[in-house]
Design an enzyme around this catalytic site. Sequence first.
Site, PDB file in Angstrom:
ATOM      1  CB  CYS A  71      -0.965   0.001   1.176  1.00 51.75           C
ATOM      2  SG  CYS A  71      -0.187  -0.360   2.724  1.00 51.75           S
ATOM      3  CG  HIS A 120      15.377   1.889  -3.252  1.00 53.14           C
ATOM      4  ND1 HIS A 120      14.962   3.113  -2.782  1.00 53.14           N
ATOM      5  CD2 HIS A 120      14.254   1.165  -3.501  1.00 53.14           C
ATOM      6  CE1 HIS A 120      13.622   3.129  -2.750  1.00 53.14           C
ATOM      7  NE2 HIS A 120      13.175   1.957  -3.180  1.00 53.14           N
ATOM      8  N   GLY A 210     -17.456   2.017  24.624  1.00 54.53           N
ATOM      9  CA  GLY A 210     -17.580   3.043  23.584  1.00 54.53           C
ATOM     10  C   GLY A 210     -17.155   2.433  22.261  1.00 54.53           C
TER      11      GLY A 210
END
Lengths: 450, 273
Positions: A71, A120, A210
């Site tokens: 992603c 990289h 909650g």
Amino acid sequence: MMNSQNGNGEPADIPKTGPEMSEIVLIGVNHKTAPVELREKLAFSGEETQNALKLYQKTPYINEVMILSTCNRVEVLMVTDNRSHAIEAILSFIAGTKAIPQAQLKKCTYIHSGTRSIQHVFRVASSLDSMMIGEPQILGQLKKAFKTAVNQKSTGLILNRLMHKAFSVAKRVRSETGIGGHAVSISYAAVELARKIFDTLDGKTILLVGAGEMAELAVEHLIHNTSSGNLLVANRTLSVGVELANRYNGNAIRLEEIPEKLKTVDIIISSTGSPNYIITKAHVKPTMRLRKNRPLFFIDIAVPRDIDPAINRISDAYVYDIDDLQGVITENIETRNAESIKAERIVDESVIKFTDWHERLDVIPTIIALKNKLNGIAKMELSKTLQTLKHLSSNDQMAFERMTASLIKKILHDPTLFLKNPGSHRNKSVYLDFTCKLFNLDKERDETIR
Amino acid sequence: MNSILFIIILLYLLSSAGYIIFLFAQKKIYHKLSYSIMMAGFGVHTVLIGVEFFQIGYFPAQNLHQTLLFAGWSLAGVFLVLKYRYRLNILGVYAAPLTTAIMIAAFCVPAVAVAPTPLFKSLWLILHIIIIFIAEGSLSLACGTGILYLIQEHAIKTKSNRFFLKRLPSLEFLDRTGYAFIVTGFTMLTIGLITGFIYAQIVWGRFWSWDNKEIWSVITWLIYAALLHGRLVAGWRGRRAAIMAIIGFAALLFTFFGVNFLLEGHHDEFTKW
């Protein structure tokens, strides 16, 4: 020297290089160069990846290739004899299939080659290039991407070795630095703390007070870590609670039932909008005896707070509010940043080693090294022989020397031609690597390169 | 003998240093190394006691020097076994220095010759000594685990000390391990006391003689019995169990040393120096 990596390496206009050299090239976009809208569009599904790999394999000049799509990044890693053609082919393919104008794509794309591309890859594997430095998922994603490519048989000698090195660099970084050691988000910090109270989160019961977005975020990671745990959701509007509970196979309860349930739950996450404390010391104190003092962990992410901080003074009950968690996180982020310097050093070391190996796979230096090796042997044997043949004139001696020289030249003729062009379907690197091993050329190669 | 004792102390000292480095550096290699060094020290230690046993012909726990030597041996042995069983590596930070301290004390205390009597040769006495010392070893580890529990609990409660929070295992794990140590120690203590009573019956013709040592042993036993009972019935775990383990060990130490030094009783000769 190699720390200035932030995605935008070279512009996407590609200088030409000769067809002789095979080099490692990486094209990609990541969270630093492209906004999420673009990354979403670019992402490759599993099937798309396989199809793209199939296509790239047939593309001329691309010898080896793999695709990493997460992603936060989409990257194509390849070994090519002609980078300009290969890059052009890949960019136009992506632009075509993903319906993005090439110009827009090029603007966000970084292209690394040679040492930079190796670095990289190592940094990505070690999670140094991640949005959250040190997050552990990326290594698994990279392994999966590599496996897909291996199954497609689209990788070869160079990428296989590069990936294995990347995995071992990542492992070293993980074990030798504290980069992935500590939680840097609320939900991770909550899990980290829970693990310091409970030996295992398996089978623990979580009570969510909650049903807001914050609560869900926090509980998601926690649930992920409890393979057989229970979830209870207490919410003012029961229907909202039921909906959330169903999503995690839990049960919804009413707010009034909380004191009763304190007997059985282990972790309580509270995030209501209530102005008063939902759970007070008076609720907890009597339940501790009923619980036989099993620990109770309160995580209060509500502002204003839901959990009475005085509960923290009860034995075996622990209360962390949002500031406490934030404190944990801040400290952990500082540790990670400090550790990432160590990690960069490990990466750089490994880059140098890999570059060394990769450079050995060049044709010219290999041939020169081979020639040097044979010349060396000839020179030594010649001088030994000539010492025993003192009666020879200097002309005769020179005739011997000429003979050995032309012997070497003839011997090397065919191998040289083959190494320069082993045939269009063959992987040159394999033969270069093999030649180096066969003649034990590593020492000669080192001297040639220097 | 002294040079061998010196080697043993050196090995335990190295192991302690390794465990302390492990506490700070948190690298597996240090605790593994320390464990191996400790094991080596324990090996030499065993040989030393074995040789002494063979030379003098009865179990070497007759004066303070020998008693300490054996106390160190049993603590090291119990630690090596229980650490292997429960994987509580960080406990070495407690066990290794404690063993070293006991050994240094043994080194400093001169060995007083004790006239051997046939009484020392009884099998019941040997069993009594060995079992009681194993009990003391595991109960001292339970005390150490209790201390670790209190440190970790304090770190979590106050939210301030991240140093220990990161380095110590979870509260539940410490609690459970400490409990296991106490069960082991308590069982051994019970068997050890029974063998002692049997020995007393054989030697003095009575199980119980209201001796100070006997009274304090039973008090110690009762403290641990209360701890275990409270855990099973009323859920005394966590903080309370940790504190009780420390109190229990303090009582044990008093029974072991305090009674002999401050009060009078029939175990006196074993701590002569």
